[in-house]
Write an enzyme that holds these catalytic residues in place. Sequence first.
Site, short mmCIF file in Angstrom:
data_model
loop_
_atom_site.label_atom_id
_atom_site.label_comp_id
_atom_site.label_asym_id
_atom_site.label_seq_id
_atom_site.Cartn_x
_atom_site.Cartn_y
_atom_site.Cartn_z
CG HIS A 201 17.30 -37.99 -12.06
ND1 HIS A 201 17.24 -39.23 -12.60
CD2 HIS A 201 16.70 -38.28 -11.17
CE1 HIS A 201 16.68 -40.12 -11.91
NE2 HIS A 201 16.96 -39.75 -10.64
CE1 TYR A 206 10.89 -39.82 -9.41
CE2 TYR A 206 13.20 -40.57 -9.38
CZ TYR A 206 11.97 -40.73 -8.21
OH TYR A 206 12.43 -40.76 -7.09
N GLY A 344 26.06 -45.61 -3.95
CA GLY A 344 24.59 -44.45 -2.96
C GLY A 344 24.74 -44.45 -2.02
#
Length: 389
Positions: A201, A206, A344
């Site tokens: 990821h 992040y 998604g």
Amino acid sequence: MGSKTTLQSHVSEEDNNDSMATAQTPTIPLLTPYKMGNFNLSHRVVLAPLTRQRSYGNVPQPHAILYYSQRTSNGGLLMTEATGVSDTAQGYPETPGIWTKEQVEAWKPIVDAVHAKGGVFFCQIWHVGRVSNSDFQPNGQAPISCTDKPLAPQIRRNGIDVAQFTPPRRLRTDEIPGIVNDFRLAARNAMEAGFDGVEIHGANGYLIDQFLKDQVNDRTDKYGGSLENRCRFALEIVEAIVDEIGADKVGIRLSPFADYMESGDSNPNALGLHMVQSLNKYGILYCHVIEPRMKLAYKVFECSDSLLPMRKAFNGTFIAVGGYSREDGNKAVAENRADLVAYGRLFLANPDLPKRFELNAPLNKYNRDTFYTPDPVLGYTDYPFLETA
Ligand SMILES: Cc1cc2nc3c(=O)[nH]c(=O)nc-3n(C[C@H](O)[C@H](O)[C@H](O)COP(=O)(O)O)c2cc1C
């Protein structure tokens, strides 16, 4: 590596043959097969990673068996929700991890259920970095990041709660190999749990994205400053995981154009291009990239930027995601702008999404209120299939 497809290949020989044409419905581009490395995918509709916040104590729960197997089709590709690589990786309640034996054991029946239906299943491995607060951290310590710049509080997606972030602690240069190693061990654990591979990821603000983006990364060591330096952390993780499990089982998710969690970059085109060119050296399986139009989470902005330069420069399978419908997913595949398209919210609300696309059937609407409800377990598994809709 991946077989690139053009529009011609979707119009089969048989479509030119009158007798066959009347007997067969032409296959839409999204439902044509695709060979991704060693995986023979039967179609191109991918389940995007979706955090659901119902893995109590960071341990995946048996109800995930139903969620993932509902969305499995024979030869379909699925990614897990973001899954923490270590005890410093968390920033949201009840998200799963893959750093303990208990977590690995808990993933096994979920992976088995997906495999039993013929799915190909990748584990998205994750570290939130500064998108956290001390309540989620071991011994109440500060979250770690490339920086010590804090994030401003944010209204959560339910529109009511406010997420508070503790100012992060800037990682020392000599601590970074330890974090790279956490990713390596998580990848090893994912293989032990039975996954077909891992998705690193590197998106959405992040930890890895914090290193990549010049709005966040203010380091002066070899992990900051130039584009090469900002990409070093991500590429060290890629290299470590490739060495551990093999390049043919490694994907990465990137969002060079997105600004989530105050993680913008002044030159996203250069960043995206540099990353895919560097990834080519490792020969990884796929690159999964968020469309520039998804600059802000879940809101589509039309813009002139495109993923095409990244798509053209990358040698492996290219997966696009962000705001796709049946129609523009078909178009992206037909125009060879992506090999696969991840969905998604549509896949969240439509467990049989590939089937619905095949039949051009109506879609269930997603319910935002149950995206992140840990208890009771509502949403995700209670959306009707076509037969019962
Ligand atoms: C409820 C929810 C949870 C999400 N969790 C993750 C996640 O764990 N990892 C990730 O990379 N993206 C996550 N995303 C982003 C999606 O994977 C996807 O990129 C985004 O929803 C845009 O695609 P869509 O327009 O098809 O929904 C999440 C999105 C939603 C709606």
